[in-house]
Scaffold this active site. Structure first.
Site, PDB file in Angstrom:
ATOM      1  N   ASP A  72       0.528  -1.101  -0.136  1.00  0.00           N
ATOM      2  CA  ASP A  72      -0.046  -0.278   0.213  1.00  0.00           C
ATOM      3  C   ASP A  72       0.825   1.218   0.387  1.00  0.00           C
ATOM      4  O   ASP A  72       1.653   1.206  -0.741  1.00  0.00           O
ATOM      5  CB  ASP A  72      -0.803   0.126   0.939  1.00  0.00           C
ATOM      6  CG  ASP A  72      -1.999   0.467   1.088  1.00  0.00           C
ATOM      7  OD1 ASP A  72      -2.567   2.266   1.381  1.00  0.00           O
ATOM      8  OD2 ASP A  72      -3.041  -0.112   0.743  1.00  0.00           O
ATOM      9  N   ASP A 123      -1.894   0.146  18.048  1.00  0.00           N
ATOM     10  CA  ASP A 123      -2.870  -1.057  17.852  1.00  0.00           C
ATOM     11  C   ASP A 123      -2.646  -1.671  17.062  1.00  0.00           C
ATOM     12  O   ASP A 123      -2.697  -3.154  16.477  1.00  0.00           O
ATOM     13  CB  ASP A 123      -4.094  -0.376  17.684  1.00  0.00           C
ATOM     14  CG  ASP A 123      -5.470  -0.830  17.869  1.00  0.00           C
ATOM     15  OD1 ASP A 123      -5.367  -1.989  19.268  1.00  0.00           O
ATOM     16  OD2 ASP A 123      -6.483  -0.605  18.053  1.00  0.00           O
ATOM     17  N   HIS A 150      -3.697   5.619   4.155  1.00  0.00           N
ATOM     18  CA  HIS A 150      -4.151   4.459   3.452  1.00  0.00           C
ATOM     19  C   HIS A 150      -3.706   3.015   3.677  1.00  0.00           C
ATOM     20  O   HIS A 150      -4.989   2.212   4.418  1.00  0.00           O
ATOM     21  CB  HIS A 150      -4.098   4.449   2.434  1.00  0.00           C
ATOM     22  CG  HIS A 150      -5.220   3.599   1.062  1.00  0.00           C
ATOM     23  ND1 HIS A 150      -5.031   2.415   1.358  1.00  0.00           N
ATOM     24  CD2 HIS A 150      -6.710   4.165   0.726  1.00  0.00           C
ATOM     25  CE1 HIS A 150      -6.117   2.215  -0.305  1.00  0.00           C
ATOM     26  NE2 HIS A 150      -7.252   2.127  -0.336  1.00  0.00           N
ATOM     27  N   LEU A 181      -2.816   6.676  10.937  1.00  0.00           N
ATOM     28  CA  LEU A 181      -1.666   7.600  11.457  1.00  0.00           C
ATOM     29  C   LEU A 181      -2.114   7.975  12.512  1.00  0.00           C
ATOM     30  O   LEU A 181      -2.638   8.590  12.600  1.00  0.00           O
ATOM     31  CB  LEU A 181      -0.612   8.226   9.962  1.00  0.00           C
ATOM     32  CG  LEU A 181      -0.865   8.054   9.030  1.00  0.00           C
ATOM     33  CD1 LEU A 181      -0.192   9.172   8.256  1.00  0.00           C
ATOM     34  CD2 LEU A 181      -0.163   6.689   8.703  1.00  0.00           C
ATOM     35  N   GLY A 206      -1.057  10.371  15.871  1.00  0.00           N
ATOM     36  CA  GLY A 206      -1.337  11.391  16.208  1.00  0.00           C
ATOM     37  C   GLY A 206      -1.761  12.604  15.514  1.00  0.00           C
ATOM     38  O   GLY A 206      -2.742  12.335  14.417  1.00  0.00           O
ATOM     39  N   SER A 265     -11.209  -0.734  -1.221  1.00  0.00           N
ATOM     40  CA  SER A 265      -9.534  -1.146  -0.668  1.00  0.00           C
ATOM     41  C   SER A 265     -10.108  -1.517   1.192  1.00  0.00           C
ATOM     42  O   SER A 265      -9.389  -2.035   2.075  1.00  0.00           O
ATOM     43  CB  SER A 265      -9.414   0.663   0.144  1.00  0.00           C
ATOM     44  OG  SER A 265      -8.644   0.736  -0.893  1.00  0.00           O
TER      45      SER A 265
END
Length: 537
Positions: free
Chosen positions: A80, A89, A121, A312, A314, A357
């Protein structure tokens, strides 16, 4: 690699271990966001969107979770735009030996963590598959103990598109060769035909069959998000929209035509095809992709929950970040809201992962559970089980009939029962994946198929017709291929050459089996409206 890649999340901007060794059953309370993950256990959640799900349309995995199924020992590779390997996690499941960053400008070639704050993604894809369960944070994955590998194959533009990169990513080097299943939530949306290049483009995919000790790697791939339209179609989807047909076709991405690839469509939380999901005869099954997760959608067809997954980490990057250039789709995504401050404090999660996706990793997660239950399954066995165990949904949908020069013509046949007794639909493949049914079948499976290519596989040439295709005539032009002896056909590739002034957007292609099963390989009124040259599909 195809030049025109899509990342199958449809972003609406403003506009090989033993199953018996799995860990104890996870408790939902150990994953505070689990209650919003309708794809795992659909109780009618909104997942912060304006529309509730219809209870019951999920992956049927709650019982597997209670029984302790976690996918432990199964190597999954996410190709990806990268993977946040330090995400709280995901980190516990990341295998450092199976990471790669193909961006030549990357500081560390073995760290696929995205440098671009928009490249969330792959991290969301990975979370759907293998977010850690019962660790007190976030949600959980379908196979929460599977081993994660990841590569930045999409986040470096043309620098990642050369043949050597594709070979390396597709099992050509140790980091990828050790995968049992590859998740490929990308593909192409061509506006001109892309013929199959069996010798070069197909070689890495054909090579999957020899891997995993001869049992083969299976690639799970997104069908695409161009049922209605796609960026840059320049109005070429208008006819498809007018007739209710899929503008693109999953088969227009050449990689989806190889049997080693499990092509996946998307279903929403109401149990019908997601509004964007590209249709086609190359679909094997459907996963859950949802809709757009918007709290205030401008049009009804985009209403409905998306999937909740990892983002992502943060608040300065990813989907749920502070300085997003367009309005956030719902309060969970907006760090300034009370909802986000309470439930998404560190902005480590997103509730808007969607598209085919998202559907592909739901199937990848199920495949990981199947392999954990029975590591002896070959890639061919996995296909058989998915076909036989997936469930028929949207069962009352009527075939799509058009008027063709005053005569009725069924352009989209709808649910069709083949001679093997299995139901198939170009929107859903063999149906929505069913985790419990697939794992149960994997455990009791005995009719093993070898992982290598069948001995009689290959091209069979048919004589050229050299006939004109009649205009506006459903009878068309036919050709046939005779097979000697009794054979079971697992997959078929059809190569059709059309010359002269043929406009491929007006051409339908069908395959009729000896038993009479009619498969529509390409519907007319498709995206190739502007094509009027010699073509090879």
């Amino acid at each position: 690699m195809n030049k025109n890649r899509f990342r199958c999340t449809f972003l609406l901007l403003i506009l090989a271990g033993c199953g018996g060794g799995d860990s104890p059953p996870p408790a939902a309370k150990g994953d505070p966001l689990y209650e919003h993950q309708w794809h795992l256990n659909n109780t009618g959640q909104t997942n912060f969107s304006s529309e509730a799900a219809v209870p019951g349309f999920d992956l049927n995995v709650a019982g597997l979770f209670a029984a302790g199924a976690t996918g432990r020992g199964v190597n999954v590779l996410v190709l990806d735009d990268g993977l946040d390997i330090r995400h709280p996690d995901l980190a516990a499941n990341v295998d450092p030996a199976r990471l790669r960053n193909f961006d030549p400008g990357a500081q560390n070639a073995n760290d696929p963590t995205p440098a671009d704050i928009n490249d969330a993604h792959g991290t969301a894809v990975a979370g759907i598959i293998a977010a850690v369960a019962d660790n007190g944070v976030g949600g959980r994955g379908i196979a929460p103990s599977a081993s994660l590998g990841g590569a930045n194959l999409l986040g470096c533009g043309g620098a990642c598109g050369d043949a050597t990169t594709v070979i390396d990513a597709y099992g050509g080097v140790p980091f990828s060769a050790n995968a049992a299943v590859i998740n490929a939530s990308y593909g192409s949306d061509p506006t001109a035909p892309e013929p199959i290049d069996v010798d070069t483009q197909g070689a890495p995919i054909l090579g999957f069959a020899a891997m995993r000790g001869g049992k083969g790697i299976v690639m799970v791939k997104s069908a695409g998000n161009a049922f209605r339209d796609f960026k840059g179609d320049n109005g070429q989807c208008a006819q498809a929209q007018a007739h209710g047909l899929s503008c693109q076709n999953a088969a227009f991405d050449p990689e989806s035509l190889f049997p080693q690839v499990v092509t996946v469509g998307a279903v929403n939380a109401r149990g019908v095809k997601s509004s964007y999901s590209t249709a086609g005869a190359s679909l094997l099954a459907a996963g859950l992709g949802g809709e757009f997760g918007m709290a205030n959608p401008s049009t009804p067809q985009v209403a409905g929950p998306a999937l909740l997954s990892t983002d992502l980490a943060g608040c300065d990057r990813g989907y749920a970040r502070t300085h997003l250039p367009q309005p956030h789709r719902n309060d969970f995504e907006n760090p300034a809201t009370d909802t986000a401050k309470r439930l998404n404090t560190s902005c480590d999660y997103t509730s808007i992962m969607n598209g085919t996706s998202a559907a592909a990793p739901t199937v990848t997660g199920i495949v990981a559970l199947m392999l954990a239950a029975n590591p002896a399954l070959s890639w061919r066995d996995l296909r058989v089980i998915l076909a036989k165990s997936s469930r028929k949904i949207d069962a009352n949908r009527a075939p799509l009939e058009l008027d063709l020069a005053g005569a009725p013509y069924v352009a989209e046949p709808g649910w069709t029962r083949n001679d093997a007794g299995l139901w198939f639909h170009n929107w859903y493949g063999y149906g929505l994946v069913d985790g419990a049914a697939a794992v149960a079948m994997a455990k009791s499976y005995t009719d093993y198929l070898p992982g290598g290519q069948p001995a009689d596989s290959g091209w069979i040439d048919s004589a050229a017709l050299n006939l004109a295709v009649p205009v506006a005539d459903a009878t068309g032009v036919t050709d046939s291929i005779a097979f000697g002896g009794a054979r079971v056909i697992e997959a078929v590739q059809i190569r059709v050459s059309v010359g002269g002034d043929a406009i491929l957007g007006d051409l339908g292609i069908e395959l009729l089996s000896p038993s009479g099963t009619r498969s529509v390989l390409m519907t007319a009124h498709n995206v190739f409206q502007a094509t009027a040259t010699v073509n090879d599909l």
